[in-house]
Structures are given as C-alpha cells and as structure tokens.
Design a protein around this motif. Structure first.
Motif, short mmCIF file in Angstrom:
data_model
loop_
_atom_site.label_atom_id
_atom_site.label_comp_id
_atom_site.label_asym_id
_atom_site.label_seq_id
_atom_site.Cartn_x
_atom_site.Cartn_y
_atom_site.Cartn_z
N ARG A 510 0.06 2.79 -8.47
CA ARG A 510 -0.87 1.86 -9.11
C ARG A 510 -0.29 0.46 -8.97
NH1 ARG A 510 -2.80 3.92 -14.55
NH2 ARG A 510 -4.19 5.02 -13.13
N LEU A 511 -1.13 -0.46 -8.47
CA LEU A 511 -0.67 -1.82 -8.18
C LEU A 511 -1.59 -2.83 -8.86
CD1 LEU A 511 -0.01 -1.44 -4.33
CD2 LEU A 511 1.67 -1.23 -6.19
N ALA A 512 -1.01 -3.66 -9.71
CA ALA A 512 -1.75 -4.75 -10.35
C ALA A 512 -1.40 -6.05 -9.65
CB ALA A 512 -1.40 -4.84 -11.83
N THR A 513 -2.42 -6.78 -9.21
CA THR A 513 -2.18 -7.98 -8.40
C THR A 513 -2.89 -9.18 -9.01
OG1 THR A 513 -1.96 -6.67 -6.39
CG2 THR A 513 -2.46 -9.00 -6.10
N ALA A 514 -2.21 -10.30 -8.98
CA ALA A 514 -2.77 -11.57 -9.43
C ALA A 514 -2.79 -12.56 -8.27
CB ALA A 514 -1.96 -12.15 -10.58
N GLU A 522 -2.06 -19.90 -2.28
CA GLU A 522 -2.24 -18.80 -3.23
C GLU A 522 -0.87 -18.22 -3.54
OE1 GLU A 522 -3.77 -14.13 -3.30
OE2 GLU A 522 -3.65 -15.28 -1.43
N VAL A 523 -0.56 -18.07 -4.82
CA VAL A 523 0.59 -17.26 -5.21
C VAL A 523 0.05 -15.87 -5.53
CG1 VAL A 523 2.36 -16.88 -6.96
CG2 VAL A 523 1.99 -19.17 -6.03
N ARG A 524 0.51 -14.88 -4.77
CA ARG A 524 0.03 -13.51 -4.92
C ARG A 524 1.18 -12.65 -5.44
NH1 ARG A 524 -1.93 -10.93 0.45
NH2 ARG A 524 -3.17 -12.85 0.47
N ALA A 525 1.00 -12.11 -6.62
CA ALA A 525 2.05 -11.31 -7.25
C ALA A 525 1.53 -9.92 -7.55
CB ALA A 525 2.52 -11.97 -8.54
N THR A 526 2.34 -8.90 -7.28
CA THR A 526 1.93 -7.51 -7.50
C THR A 526 2.98 -6.79 -8.33
OG1 THR A 526 0.67 -7.41 -5.44
CG2 THR A 526 1.37 -5.32 -6.40
N LEU A 527 2.50 -6.20 -9.43
CA LEU A 527 3.34 -5.41 -10.33
C LEU A 527 3.05 -3.94 -10.09
CD1 LEU A 527 5.02 -4.84 -12.97
CD2 LEU A 527 2.88 -5.25 -14.24
N ARG A 528 4.11 -3.16 -9.85
CA ARG A 528 3.91 -1.72 -9.72
C ARG A 528 3.91 -1.09 -11.10
NH1 ARG A 528 7.58 3.12 -6.92
NH2 ARG A 528 6.05 4.77 -7.46
#
Length: 662
Positions: A510-514, A522-528
């Motif tokens: 599951r990956l949450a991305t902003a 774009e700053v693209r950040a992904t939390l597992r």
C-alpha cells in the motif's frame, strides 16, 4: 477568392491585427472546413450514403465506419452551411441529401446499418439528427414525405436500444428530440430518465464525469457541455423542460471554461490526457459553445484565441494528410493511438471543433481582437477538485501540467492495470506517455511503483483519493493505492475503451503519495503503509518522471546518482525533464524506448530506484518539466507518531508548504 484543391490546403493571409496570437480568422476556419469536406468527395460510395476511407477498421466493421465518416462529416457540413444560412457554393447539400435518402432506403445495397443492428450506429444517429436540426430549412424541409418517413423510421430504431451509462445518453436525447420535432415516435419518460441519469454524472464546479467511473477527460467538454446547450436551443426541446435546464447548463459551462482555458498551452496544444485524442481539435468545441451562449466569463477574444490555437497547433503538426484527410493518430497518422471503437472515419468528430462556424462573421467571437490565454498572462495554478487535478502552467515556457490524484477511468478498489492516458501522476501540453509496448504491464513514466523480480512496476488504478487544496504557496493533492502487478497476457480483454487492461493480478504494498506543486516543480513523496495479506519485507520502489519524445533520445545527465540530491536531467531541444532524489540514496537512470509514442520516434524517461523500502519509510523526489534550469525545492518527512507523516517542502525562495500523508 480562395480556390480549393482537395490535395492541398490553401489559406487566406494571416490577420495579425485582429488575431495577434494565431493570425487566424473565420475565413481560415471556413477554408479548413471546406478543404476537409472537398477531400472526402472521392471516398463517397456511388449512392453517397457512406464515406469509405482507407486505413483502420474499427471493431464495429467497415459498414459502420462508412456511416461514421458520413455522419461526422455531415456535422461539419451542418456547422458550415448553418452559419451561412444555407448558402452552399460547394454543392454539399445535394451530396448529403442524396446520402440521407439512400442510407435509409432498406432496398439500397449501400444502406446504413440500423441502430438495432450495431450499437455504434446509435452514436452516428445523433450526428444525423443534430445535422438535420441545424440545417432544417435547407435540407429536411426539402425532402419529400417518403424520404422524411424513411429517415424517421431509421432514427426511431435508436432510442429503444440499450445505451451505455455515459455520454451516449445525450445521443439518445438528441435523436428523440428531433423525432419529437417532426412528429416521429418518442418517449418523454425515457428522455426524462436520461436527463436525470446524466445529472448523476455532474460533480461540482462545472465538471462532469463521463458516466459512473472516474472518467475525467475531454468528453466533459466535447460531449457533456456541447450536447446540452445544442439540445436546449433545438426545436422540440421545450417539451422536455429545456427552458428550466438551459440556465443551469450555461452556468455550469461558465464554471468549466474557467478551468478549461487553463489547460491549453501557449502553443495551442491542450494537455494530452484521456481517450479519443484522435478527435484532436474537437477540444475547441466548449470555447465556441461559451461564445454562442454567452456562458463564459472569458472574453470573446480569449475564447477564439484558445479555439484557433488548438486548430493551428494540430494542423501545423500534420493532422491533415496529403490527401486532405484526418488520419487516425494524434499529430500525423499513428493507428495504435486508436481505441478499438475507432475506425478511419472516427477522427471526423474533430468536426465538433468547427461549432464556431455557426456564428455569423459579425459575431463578437469573430470580430474581437484575440486576447492571451491564462498561461500567456502569467503563471497559472489551479485546483480542479472534481477531477482530483492540480494544474500548473508556466508563462516562461507556455507549458501546462496536470498532476493527477483523481482520475483513472475506474472506481475505487478496481484492480485493473493503469490506463496510460488516465492513471499517471502527470500529464502536460508538451508530453505524452508511451502508449504501447511494455508500459501496458510496466507503467513507464510519472509513476511510483514497487518492482517485482523482473523489474516490472506496480499499478495504482483503484486508488483512494485524499486531500486536495492550495495553501497559498503551493497546490497539493494526495492519494493512496493498493499497488498491484497485472499480467494482461493472462485473461486480458481484447477491447480498449480507455480503461486499463485486466489480467492476472498480484498484490503489492500500500502506497500513499502526495504531490506538492509550484511552478514547474512537483515534490512527490510516497509513504509505504502496512497492507493486510501482503508481506512487509522491504521492497524496491521506482519513481519515474516526465517523458520526452523526439526524433532521437534526449541527452542524459546522471548527476551524483546514489546520493541525496542526485538524479537525472534529460534535455531534448531545450525541453528538460528532471528527477532529483530528496530522500535517501537512489540509483539514477534514463530509460529509452522507440516506436511507442505518436509524437515522436524515441521516448526518454528519467528514473530513480530506492532500495529496501520498509513499512513506514518515505521516498521523496523533486520532479520538473520545463525549459532552462531552476533551483530545486527540498523536502523532509516528519513522523507524527500516529502512523502518518508530515511532508515539509521548502521552496527556493524560502516559502514552506506542509501536507499530511498516510
């Protein structure tokens, strides 16, 4: 006077006083329309009931495609002739009159397929009905009673048929309303039900989804805003309540156009996203509808600048071939661009872009001086909440970008593959994702995905939408995906209507991305996040950036790969795609492939790969598409203690944006 040769498009001189941005006037639009119509003449069948064009055959078959080319070009004829109050120096009224009579004659070997024989005919029936509405005094009223009855009988087979739950319902309403206006069979209850169902598609701020799914694309403009107001002004519509609905439709179009104008690049190209892009400058239709109905807060000069810019942009890139035909493709011919419902006649829905020809030459939409697009006036940053889109346009290069956390041509929880034209994190007026090849099962560009043992990325379709907004410094949006791999070689469908492929699914993390967006960055950040039933072993994550496509590969600079701040810079004729690691070590690379894009032979994509990403880890990258160079932002993920993180982005001027993720 301009003389037209079907093999060559001749245009009047540019008018840089009235049209300082494009040089084009109503005379240019008329010249292109006439050229397109004249170029079709050699392809009419002997009875003129079909237009059999060379090239791609759709899943509906050649006979359906022949009707499609007739019906869609008939719409172009209707706009052209209607705007001239029936004047037809090229003699096309006789051609289309003959075709209408022959196509609806059951004894004609070249007769049209009936709407109850082939579903695609339901679409073309609407163009026939609409064209007859718009040219009624010069065509319908000149037919004898027997010919009129055969047309009524043919059209009447369409409404009782099954229609898809999307923009097609407007086709049925259009047919039924014409039938009602000529005393033909119609069902007011069915029209009322269709209008009510379409109302369910409406979201907010002028935006419709194309049906029940998260289908946000140009159908919102060239279908969901075009047909309602054409219908509301047509004869017979008042019996179905058009008087009360017309002001609602106008208000929604005005809201939509505020966003829509911001999606056009300074070179006239729209953001390249969504299915049916082979309709090309049909994207101009909503601008003309705003001018026709007064349903716009944009000036007439801005509306024409947007419409003419789109037409010029596609024509300058080869949309009309040496035969004078609109090919199946985006710029020039590229058959792989088509969905399976697309045949050689399908591109003639570009006819919708000529709606403005219904306006007389002295209408202010034609007489006003062109005014600049939003992106030509200054940088643009908009939040389109219904679609889950952030829009960022930069005046320095004229590029418009969309950052996507709301559209995937699916519903939340779906487990299909990603549609290349819907599910990417980014789309722009200057780029297009690779459309064929490995990207179908291994998303290539503008993605964050876990990699399997073969190095294939996960998909995100079916993601859950999160927060979206603008803090005054930057725009932001978030989404969370139950990532999954899809092998479409096992159980995938044989058709393509815009959605991603089905196939054998393997669950991933599951990956949450902003996305936090300001200007070209774009700053693209992904939390597992943890996911039940999926191993919590560390995974390898790939972050990919903007694709650059041209005659050859982009020049690549792998700057400091493997350390924080390192990444990839690609340059293609001054257009740059940058991808920089802002967290942890990452392996940088430039992926190149050939023959997978309609806008050029070779596509290059920057990539970063992060090793050993565990549950709770965050990977952050800075992503940029633009010309020249700009300093990159920095960012850090701050744990909150409740399983979420706060992404803190610091921009080069010292401004700070914060977004909660997870």
């Amino acid at each position: 006077m301009t003389v037209f040769d079907p093999a060559r498009l001749l245009l009047p001189p540019e008018d840089r006083v009235r049209s300082p941005h494009t040089g084009w006037t109503r005379e240019h639009w008329a010249a292109v329309a006439d050229h397109l119509l004249l170029s079709l003449k050699p392809f009419f069948t002997p009875t003129r009931s079909q237009v059999r064009l060379p090239g791609t055959v759709s899943s509906s078959g050649a006979s359906s495609d022949g009707l499609e080319a007739f019906a869609r070009s008939f719409l172009l004829y209707a706009f052209r002739t209607g705007g001239e109050h029936g004047t037809d120096p090229l003699g096309f009224t006789d051609w289309y009159r003959d075709g209408l009579v022959a196509g609806t004659d059951p004894a004609n070997p070249e007769r049209w397929l009936r709407p109850d024989e082939q579903p695609q005919v339901q679409v073309e029936a609407a163009s026939i009905a609409l064209g007859l509405q718009l040219t009624r005094p010069w065509l319908w009223d000149t037919l004898d009673a027997a010919a009129q009855q055969r047309i009524v009988d043919w059209l009447a087979l369409s409404p009782p048929s099954r229609y898809p739950d999307n923009n097609w319902l407007w086709f049925r309403i259009t047919v039924e309303t014409f039938l009602a206006s000529v005393g033909g069979p119609h069902d007011p209850a069915r029209v009322a039900a269709d209008l009510a169902r379409i109302e369910d598609y409406y979201q907010t701020d002028g935006w419709y989804a194309d049906g029940a799914f998260r289908n946000y694309d140009y159908y919102c403009g060239w279908a969901m805003h075009l047909y309602p107001l054409l219908w509301a002004g047509s004869e017979g519509a008042e019996t179905f309540g058009s008087g009360a609905l017309a002001p609602v439709f106008r208000g929604r179009l005005a809201d939509f156009l505020d966003d829509y104008a911001a999606l056009v690049g300074a070179d006239g190209l729209p953001v390249l996203q969504g299915r049916s892009l082979i309709y090309r400058f049909a994207t101009a239709a909503p601008f003309w509808m705003g001018a026709m109905t007064g349903a716009s807060r944009l000036s007439p000069g801005t509306l024409r600048r947007a419409a003419s810019g789109s037409l010029r942009a596609f024509l300058d890139r080869g949309a009309i071939d040496a035969r004078g035909l609109l090919s199946v493709g985006l710029y020039g011919e590229w058959p792989a661009m088509a969905q399976t419902y697309s045949g050689a006649g399908s591109p003639y829905w570009a006819s919708k872009g000529f709606l403005g020809l219904l306006l007389p030459a002295d209408h202010e939409a034609w007489t006003a001086v062109e005014e600049p697009l939003p992106v030509e006036r200054g940088d643009v940053r908009r939040v389109i909440r219904p679609a889950g889109w952030l829009v960022s346009g930069t005046a320095s290069d004229g590029i418009v970008r969309v950052f996507n956390h709301g559209a995937d041509h699916a519903v939340e929880g779906d487990r299909t593959g990603d549609s290349t034209l819907y599910a990417r994190f980014g789309y722009s007026s200057a780029t297009l994702p690779p459309a064929t090849g490995a990207t179908i099962d291994d998303p290539a560009d503008n993605m964050v995905g876990a990699l399997d043992a073969q190095g294939r990325s996960t998909h995100r379709t079916g993601f859950a939408r999160g927060a979206i907004g603008d803090d005054g410094t930057a725009a932001f949006a978030t989404s969370t995906a139950d990532a999954h791999w899809v092998d479409s070689s096992i159980g995938g469908p044989a058709y393509d209507h815009g959605s991603g492929r089905e196939g054998l699914v393997t669950d991933g993390p599951r990956l949450a991305t902003a996305s936090v967006v300001r200007g070209a960055w774009e700053v693209r950040a992904t939390l597992r996040l943890p996911r039940e039933g999926v191993s919590e072993d560390p995974v390898r994550l790939r972050v990919s950036g903007w694709p650059l496509t041209g005659a050859e590969a982009a020049a690549a600079d792998l700057a400091g790969g493997g350390v924080v701040g390192g990444g990839v810079v690609l340059d293609l004729d001054g257009l740059r795609s940058e991808l920089r690691a802002l967290s942890g070590a990452a392996a940088a690379s430039a992926h190149t492939e050939s023959g997978t894009s309609p806008i050029g032979e070779t596509t290059s994509i920057p990539r970063l790969e992060f090793d050993a990403v565990a549950v709770g880890d965050v990977v952050i990258a800075a992503v940029r598409l633009g010309r020249g160079s700009e300093p990159a932002p920095s960012a850090v993920a701050l744990p909150t203690g409740d399983g979420t993180v706060v992404l803190e982005t610091t921009w080069p001027d010292g401004a700070v944006s914060t977004v909660r993720l997870g």
